[in-house]
Design a protein around this motif. Structure first.
Motif, PDB file in Angstrom:
ATOM      1  N   PHE A 557       0.710  -1.216  -0.113  1.00 36.53           N
ATOM      2  CA  PHE A 557      -0.139  -0.032  -0.101  1.00 36.53           C
ATOM      3  C   PHE A 557       0.999   1.212  -0.037  1.00 36.53           C
ATOM      4  CE2 PHE A 557      -3.822  -2.492   1.490  1.00 36.53           C
ATOM      5  CZ  PHE A 557      -4.673  -1.679   0.541  1.00 36.53           C
ATOM      6  N   ARG A 558       2.040   1.301   0.750  1.00 28.69           N
ATOM      7  CA  ARG A 558       2.855   2.416   1.022  1.00 28.69           C
ATOM      8  C   ARG A 558       3.562   2.583  -0.584  1.00 28.69           C
ATOM      9  NH1 ARG A 558       5.003   0.701   6.652  1.00 28.69           N
ATOM     10  NH2 ARG A 558       3.682   2.175   8.175  1.00 28.69           N
ATOM     11  N   GLU A 559       4.077   1.772  -1.019  1.00 26.71           N
ATOM     12  CA  GLU A 559       4.818   1.873  -2.252  1.00 26.71           C
ATOM     13  C   GLU A 559       3.883   2.453  -3.437  1.00 26.71           C
ATOM     14  OE1 GLU A 559       6.399  -2.256  -3.007  1.00 26.71           O
ATOM     15  OE2 GLU A 559       8.003  -1.836  -1.512  1.00 26.71           O
ATOM     16  N   ALA A 560       2.555   1.558  -3.327  1.00 21.21           N
ATOM     17  CA  ALA A 560       1.613   2.242  -4.393  1.00 21.21           C
ATOM     18  C   ALA A 560       1.202   3.727  -4.023  1.00 21.21           C
ATOM     19  CB  ALA A 560       0.504   1.249  -4.431  1.00 21.21           C
ATOM     20  N   PHE A 561       0.861   3.966  -2.915  1.00 14.43           N
ATOM     21  CA  PHE A 561       0.519   5.240  -2.633  1.00 14.43           C
ATOM     22  C   PHE A 561       1.870   6.422  -2.957  1.00 14.43           C
ATOM     23  CE2 PHE A 561      -0.373   8.941   0.192  1.00 14.43           C
ATOM     24  CZ  PHE A 561      -1.391   9.288  -0.080  1.00 14.43           C
ATOM     25  N   GLN A 562       2.854   5.964  -2.769  1.00 14.23           N
ATOM     26  CA  GLN A 562       4.240   6.887  -3.087  1.00 14.23           C
ATOM     27  C   GLN A 562       3.998   7.010  -4.846  1.00 14.23           C
ATOM     28  OE1 GLN A 562       7.574   4.848  -1.642  1.00 14.23           O
ATOM     29  NE2 GLN A 562       7.017   5.751   0.382  1.00 14.23           N
ATOM     30  N   ARG A 563       3.394   5.875  -5.337  1.00 17.25           N
ATOM     31  CA  ARG A 563       3.446   6.204  -6.916  1.00 17.25           C
ATOM     32  C   ARG A 563       2.301   6.843  -7.308  1.00 17.25           C
ATOM     33  NH1 ARG A 563       4.091   0.604  -6.801  1.00 17.25           N
ATOM     34  NH2 ARG A 563       2.062   0.038  -7.245  1.00 17.25           N
ATOM     35  N   GLY A 564       1.274   7.377  -6.270  1.00 15.74           N
ATOM     36  CA  GLY A 564       0.203   7.896  -6.645  1.00 15.74           C
ATOM     37  C   GLY A 564      -1.254   7.147  -6.997  1.00 15.74           C
ATOM     38  N   ASP A 565      -0.824   5.840  -6.319  1.00 17.98           N
ATOM     39  CA  ASP A 565      -1.888   4.701  -6.827  1.00 17.98           C
ATOM     40  C   ASP A 565      -2.503   4.266  -5.333  1.00 17.98           C
ATOM     41  OD1 ASP A 565      -3.802   3.297  -8.011  1.00 17.98           O
ATOM     42  OD2 ASP A 565      -2.222   1.777  -8.320  1.00 17.98           O
ATOM     43  N   ILE A 566      -3.561   3.966  -5.522  1.00 16.60           N
ATOM     44  CA  ILE A 566      -4.252   3.354  -4.215  1.00 16.60           C
ATOM     45  C   ILE A 566      -4.710   1.845  -4.810  1.00 16.60           C
ATOM     46  CG2 ILE A 566      -6.138   3.286  -2.293  1.00 16.60           C
ATOM     47  CD1 ILE A 566      -6.115   6.394  -2.728  1.00 16.60           C
ATOM     48  N   LEU A 567      -4.047   0.922  -3.833  1.00 14.54           N
ATOM     49  CA  LEU A 567      -4.400  -0.421  -4.185  1.00 14.54           C
ATOM     50  C   LEU A 567      -5.982  -0.941  -3.905  1.00 14.54           C
ATOM     51  CD1 LEU A 567      -1.278  -2.452  -3.015  1.00 14.54           C
ATOM     52  CD2 LEU A 567      -1.815  -1.349  -5.280  1.00 14.54           C
ATOM     53  N   THR A 568      -6.677  -1.803  -4.761  1.00 21.74           N
ATOM     54  CA  THR A 568      -7.933  -2.388  -4.274  1.00 21.74           C
ATOM     55  C   THR A 568      -7.715  -3.698  -3.944  1.00 21.74           C
ATOM     56  OG1 THR A 568      -8.292  -2.925  -6.678  1.00 21.74           O
ATOM     57  CG2 THR A 568      -8.894  -0.451  -6.051  1.00 21.74           C
ATOM     58  N   SER A 569      -8.920  -4.360  -3.712  1.00 18.88           N
ATOM     59  CA  SER A 569      -9.172  -5.702  -3.238  1.00 18.88           C
ATOM     60  C   SER A 569      -8.486  -6.507  -4.547  1.00 18.88           C
ATOM     61  CB  SER A 569     -10.307  -5.973  -2.799  1.00 18.88           C
ATOM     62  OG  SER A 569     -11.390  -5.823  -3.864  1.00 18.88           O
ATOM     63  N   GLY A 570      -9.084  -6.158  -6.032  1.00 25.58           N
ATOM     64  CA  GLY A 570      -8.786  -6.962  -7.005  1.00 25.58           C
ATOM     65  C   GLY A 570      -7.165  -6.973  -6.932  1.00 25.58           C
ATOM     66  N   HIS A 571      -6.251  -6.213  -6.709  1.00 27.89           N
ATOM     67  CA  HIS A 571      -4.765  -6.386  -6.696  1.00 27.89           C
ATOM     68  C   HIS A 571      -4.335  -7.551  -5.923  1.00 27.89           C
ATOM     69  CE1 HIS A 571      -0.501  -5.499  -6.789  1.00 27.89           C
ATOM     70  NE2 HIS A 571      -0.567  -5.770  -5.538  1.00 27.89           N
ATOM     71  N   PHE A 572      -4.962  -7.781  -4.824  1.00 28.77           N
ATOM     72  CA  PHE A 572      -4.642  -9.028  -4.131  1.00 28.77           C
ATOM     73  C   PHE A 572      -5.375 -10.009  -4.301  1.00 28.77           C
ATOM     74  CE2 PHE A 572      -3.766  -4.989  -1.442  1.00 28.77           C
ATOM     75  CZ  PHE A 572      -2.400  -5.222  -1.004  1.00 28.77           C
ATOM     76  N   LEU A 573      -6.590 -10.146  -4.745  1.00 20.94           N
ATOM     77  CA  LEU A 573      -7.339 -11.316  -5.161  1.00 20.94           C
ATOM     78  C   LEU A 573      -6.716 -12.042  -6.354  1.00 20.94           C
ATOM     79  CD1 LEU A 573     -10.944 -10.160  -4.655  1.00 20.94           C
ATOM     80  CD2 LEU A 573      -9.609 -11.426  -2.974  1.00 20.94           C
TER      81      LEU A 573
END
Length: 677
Positions: A557-573
């Motif tokens: 989540f932190r790495e994605a947020f630094q890239r300007g992105d917010i992970l969703t459940s689909g990413h982990f599923l």
């Protein structure tokens, strides 16, 4: 051989979780999801949840979870590649496999090799039946005499083995199949002198399929009169065939069992074939073996109603009584249908036809308790001692029924049948139940007092993973708590503990809640420009979670947020990492759904996704994490104080302890919890 990634994606997109799971268990719609009794563990109340929107399943009883591929892997006990090939075949997706490396070829799954070689044998026996002179004149002639048509022969993949020592072996070797694998599959036998020969010779062949339709074993019937040989022989137990877990005809019957909500259980192969051909397709056989608990649970995947069809002679009646108490214990509704003396289901349906057979079932099917009572009473006659034994035995069956309402109904009907006071039966039933409970209690106490060999008592999970003092101070800046006016050295960070289901720390539950909020609502804005993910990551600062999977998810989540992105459940599923996928499914699958009745009666129920509730949940979660971290530091410092003999060190540790005590008290006030001394 390796499956290209683009083909894997096509298979995953084509595989509908409801269709895939529905091939193995009977699903019922509940709200937007589907439920069933779990195929992976024994249960009577459904806790297995299928979510068609997210294309995942989750069992709240045993914890199993995953997508379509993982379900096939788990239910069939096969590898990833085999599961993909299974789904590709189901959805008619052609696989053009890439050449595997030598290392991959070495690792090729032996279990899959057994399936391949068993399928080769099935095809060989089929072709022998229809394309050879011996097969047509002997094998096919036998099936015709029994009245079996081509569609029935094809539906069950019936075949014939010629009366030769090595017909199958020779053909298998010619096609390059491994002789050792043929032996492991139970197709050939090896003598001490090294001679190898076919197990099945001069017999008609009945392939045995698993629930998914794959051939796992064979039954074979001899046609010539030879008293030195058994009439039927079967494949031995192998890695893919365990006879106690298999029912003949379950693959062909499962859809009709589900549709008609009843399973007819017979003894032999030909019973199944004759009834199937007559249009009664919801029929399976125990193949001559005593009914097992695994077979009962296999039936319960598709229906709760079982009707036993056994021979009409005395031996058949006794067979109907044996083992059926186990079916009652599993919560199934058991009935028994008997046939005239000298007839079995196969002979009777051929004699009277399909309609008359169905009419016979309607008129002669009794629930098991009534059937058992009638049968035992006939044997007892007017002998009072034998009738007393009948009462005790019937009550013993009734108390095995787990549903108390059903038990009460059977006590009432049986009291009329036995002409015994209902309360007498209930009292005897209660006595038996108490006796069973007392025995269970004794067994439990015996297990508690007997130490398990090779095990040591559970020790508390280590506190480990403490953040540095600077991290804690940074966390508390927003709480307006003054830090002490002195420098405190950062504590040494112990090794992060491995948290297991049985030894979870309170902090791990708060870490779980944090990831649950992020994974479900991370992109939701709490106020303009501030998402829940932004808020929670800012408040957490550099904290590292102690439970490894949650820490990895937080890092992502932190790495994605630094890239300007917010992970969703689909990413982990869709993660290839099984553990992360499992955690994501657990965190995104609610066990309960709000009933439509609340809306119907205009009862407004606050929902978690509402901004105000979500903000409170996130705020409370962050505070609890900080409080538990402060408590960990206090425990660590108490230990250091008790271990040091240096007064200066002791004073320093005490100052640190008082600081964290103040932190703990301030957070407790904010949370509105009771402050302990």
């Amino acid at each position: 051989m390796r499956i290209p990634e683009e083909t894997v994606d096509r298979i995953r997109q084509a595989a509908d979780i409801v269709e895939v799971v529905g091939d193995f268990v009977s699903l019922k719609k509940r709200g937007s999801n589907y439920i069933a009794c779990c195929p992976f563990h024994n249960e009577k109340t459904p806790s297995f949840n299928v979510n068609p929107t997210r294309q995942i399943y989750k069992c709240f009883g045993c914890g199993k979870a995953g997508d379509s591929v993982r379900f096939v892997m788990d239910v069939e006990n096969i590898g990833y590649g085999e599961a993909l090939r299974f789904l590709a075949k189901k959805y008619n997706i052609e696989i053009q496999e890439q050449e595997a490396t030598p290392e991959e070829q070495i690792r090729q799954n032996e279990r899959e090799s057994l399936f391949i070689i068993l399928n080769f044998a099935k095809t060989f026996y089929q072709e022998t039946l229809t394309r050879t002179e011996e097969g047509q004149s002997i094998g096919l002639s036998y099936f015709r005499e029994r009245g079996f048509t081509n569609p029935t022969i094809e539906a069950f993949d019936l075949g014939y083995s010629v009366d030769q020592w090595s017909a199958l072996l020779d053909e298998a070797q010619r096609k390059g199949y491994n002789t050792a694998l043929l032996e492991k599959a139970g197709l050939v036998l090896a003598k001490e002198g090294g001679k190898v020969y076919d197990r099945f010779r001069g017999r008609v062949i009945f392939p045995i399929h698993n629930v998914a339709g794959r051939v796992i074993a064979f039954g074979a019937r001899i046609l010539k009169t030879d008293k030195s040989q058994p009439k039927y022989i079967n494949s031995p137990e192998t890695e893919v065939y365990h006879k106690s877990q298999v029912l003949y005809g379950i693959y062909q019957a499962k859809q009709t069992i589900r549709q008609e909500d009843v399973c007819y259980l017979t003894e032999g192969y030909t019973d199944v074939l004759s009834l199937y051909q007559a249009g009664i397709k919801n029929v399976v056989a125990s193949s001559g073996t005593s009914l097992t608990i695994e077979q009962i649970r296999l039936i319960s995947r598709f229906t709760q109603n079982v009707t036993i069809l056994y021979d009409g002679d005395a031996a058949g009646i006794k067979a109907a009584l044996r083992g059926l108490d186990m079916v009652l214990e599993e919560g199934l509704n058991v009935s028994v249908a008997n046939f005239p003396d000298g007839d079995d289901p196969d002979s009777y349906v051929r004699k009277v036809g399909a309609e008359a057979f169905r009419d016979h079932l309607r008129r002669n099917t009794l629930d098991f308790i009534t059937f058992k009572t009638d049968t035992l009473l006939r044997d007892a006659g007017d002998n009072p001692f034998k009738r007393a034994e009948v009462i005790a035995e019937v009550v013993g069956s009734i108390v095995r029924i787990p549903d108390p309402i059903k038990r009460q109904v059977f006590f009432r009907t049986t009291s009329q049948q036995l002409q015994v006071d209902e309360q007498t039966l209930i009292s005897e039933g209660n006595r038996l139940i108490r006796k069973q409970q007392e025995q269970k209690a004794r067994d439990y106490e015996r297990q508690k007092t007997t130490p398990a060999r090779g095990l040591v008592p559970d020790s508390p999970a280590p506190a480990g993973g403490d953040p540095s003092l600077d991290d804690i101070n940074a966390l508390l800046n927003g709480l307006e708590i003054d830090a002490p006016p002195y420098d405190i050295p950062a504590p040494v960070t112990p090794k992060t503990p491995t948290t297991t289901k049985g030894t979870r720390s309170p902090l791990s539950y708060q870490e779980e809640e944090c990831i649950r909020l992020l994974i479900n609502y991370g992109a939701r804005e709490l106020e303009p420009g501030i998402s829940l993910c932004h808020y929670m990551l800012s408040e957490l600062g550099d904290i590292q979670f102690q439970y490894a999977p949650y820490d990895l998810m937080l890092t992502l989540f932190r790495e994605a947020f630094q890239r300007g992105d917010i992970l969703t459940s689909g990413h982990f599923l869709s993660q290839p990492d099984t553990l992360l996928q499992h955690e994501a499914i657990t965190l995104t699958t609610p066990r309960y759904e709000l009933s439509d009745g609340w809306l119907k009666h205009e009862i407004i129920v606050p929902r978690e996704e509402e901004v105000a509730i979500l903000a409170d949940s996130a705020y409370g979660n962050i505070l609890r994490i900080k409080k538990l971290l402060a408590e960990q530091q206090m425990v660590r410092l108490k230990q250091l104080i008790s271990q040091t003999a240096n007064p200066a060190e002791s004073d320093q540790y005490m100052l640190e302890y008082m600081h964290f005590k103040r932190v703990d008290m301030e957070i407790a006030k904010l949370l509105g919890t009771v402050i302990s001394g």
